[in-house]
Motif scaffolding. Structure first.
Motif, PDB file in Angstrom:
ATOM      1  N   LEU A   7     -24.276 -41.273  10.429  1.00  0.00           N
ATOM      2  CA  LEU A   7     -22.911 -41.742  10.207  1.00  0.00           C
ATOM      3  C   LEU A   7     -22.883 -42.934   9.248  1.00  0.00           C
ATOM      4  O   LEU A   7     -23.901 -43.612   9.062  1.00  0.00           O
ATOM      5  N   PRO A   8     -21.733 -43.242   8.666  1.00  0.00           N
ATOM      6  CA  PRO A   8     -21.647 -44.350   7.707  1.00  0.00           C
ATOM      7  C   PRO A   8     -21.882 -45.703   8.373  1.00  0.00           C
ATOM      8  O   PRO A   8     -21.730 -45.844   9.592  1.00  0.00           O
ATOM      9  N   PRO A   9     -22.211 -46.728   7.593  1.00  0.00           N
ATOM     10  CA  PRO A   9     -22.309 -48.091   8.128  1.00  0.00           C
ATOM     11  C   PRO A   9     -20.968 -48.511   8.723  1.00  0.00           C
ATOM     12  O   PRO A   9     -19.903 -48.034   8.309  1.00  0.00           O
ATOM     13  N   LEU A  10     -21.008 -49.409   9.679  1.00  0.00           N
ATOM     14  CA  LEU A  10     -19.791 -49.796  10.385  1.00  0.00           C
ATOM     15  C   LEU A  10     -18.762 -50.461   9.475  1.00  0.00           C
ATOM     16  O   LEU A  10     -17.560 -50.294   9.661  1.00  0.00           O
ATOM     17  N   ARG A  11     -19.221 -51.250   8.518  1.00  0.00           N
ATOM     18  CA  ARG A  11     -18.260 -51.867   7.599  1.00  0.00           C
ATOM     19  C   ARG A  11     -17.451 -50.796   6.873  1.00  0.00           C
ATOM     20  O   ARG A  11     -16.245 -50.939   6.658  1.00  0.00           O
TER      21      ARG A  11
END
Length: 281
Positions: A7-11
């Motif tokens: 999944l993408p980075p949280l930012r």
């Protein structure tokens, strides 16, 4: 960092969903997935375990729990804005994440998860202590949870693990120490969150004692401890008057000097007071 899953980075998640932490909900989003993975490892082996997570926000800790092998996670989120981000996590871990949109004070985790449940949560600051007291204060014991791994402001965490005579020792320390063994597992700097809080945070790990440290009815224990620390600068002969009866027989039955102050009374001492209170001393 997004190496714990695909999944993408949280930012990026926060930006793509237009999420901003809301002070009214006590939100501070934890961004570092290295840290969320460390928190997820605090309870020990979660393989095939059931986990209750309160306030998952955009799902950073949720991802850590699932990546560490949690069999099933019930994520309770009050903020509808966070649900699409959590649905993306659910899609990446089919059949392992249930999202409950609502108040953590109203959900029945046993009905939804069953069996032994680990509670792991970056608690919203505005309801954290209330939830902890609820988890520590059921009338029957042992509780439904196998462990609590909870993030608080560091000052609150220190109040949970304090010993008699120490400055932070109070109601939370007595209730936690009476029925569980508590320790601070790790501390986190403000810059690990968005927005950065003004204080450091800490993760407290609690495991339930098979039986309380000393016998006492739970409701009586809660009332006596609340009264004693409600006016902590006063002697017990004064602070316990808020119980609505003469405190002197209670203190005599428990073997505690009436001039003693709450912060110097052991957990066993409070249990003795609670027994005397329940028995009508």
């Amino acid at each position: 960092m997004s190496a714990i899953d695909g999944l993408p980075p949280l930012r990026e998640v926060i930006r793509s969903h237009g999420l901003t932490a809301r002070k009214a909900l006590g939100q501070n989003f934890l961004l570092d997935l290295n840290l969320t993975a460390r928190i997820a490892r605090v309870p020990g082996d979660l393989s095939d375990a059931s986990v209750l997570e309160v306030g998952p926000g955009p799902g950073g800790l949720t991802r850590g729990l699932l990546a560490e092998g949690a069999g099933r996670v019930l994520a309770v989120e009050k903020d509808a804005r966070c649900l699409p981000a959590l649905e993306e996590v659910s899609a990446a871990y089919p059949g392992r994440l249930e999202i409950f949109h609502g108040d953590a004070l109203e959900v029945d985790p046993v009905a939804r998860l069953g069996g032994a449940i680990h509670v792991v949560a970056n608690l919203p600051y505005n309801v954290g202590t209330e939830l902890l007291v609820r988890w520590l204060s059921p009338q029957s014991w042992p509780p439904y949870w196998s462990s609590l791994t909870l993030m608080f402001q560091k000052e609150v965490a220190e109040r949970i693990v304090a010993e008699p005579g120490e400055g932070p020792y109070g109601r939370l320390a007595v209730l936690a120490g009476w029925r569980s063994e508590a320790r601070i597992a790790l501390t986190l700097p403000p810059e690990a969150f968005t927005p950065p809080p003004k204080v450091r945070s800490a993760v407290v790990h609690l495991r339930p004692r098979p039986t309380p440290l000393a016998p006492a009815p739970a409701k009586a224990m809660e009332r006596v401890v609340a009264a004693a620390f409600g006016q902590r600068r006063k002697m017990l002969r004064a602070s316990l008057k808020s119980l609505g009866r003469d405190p002197m027989p209670l203190l005599e039955a428990a073997g505690i000097p009436p001039t003693e102050r709450a912060e110097r009374v052991s957990i066993e001492g409070f249990a003795a007071l609670a027994r005397a209170f329940a028995e009508g001393a």
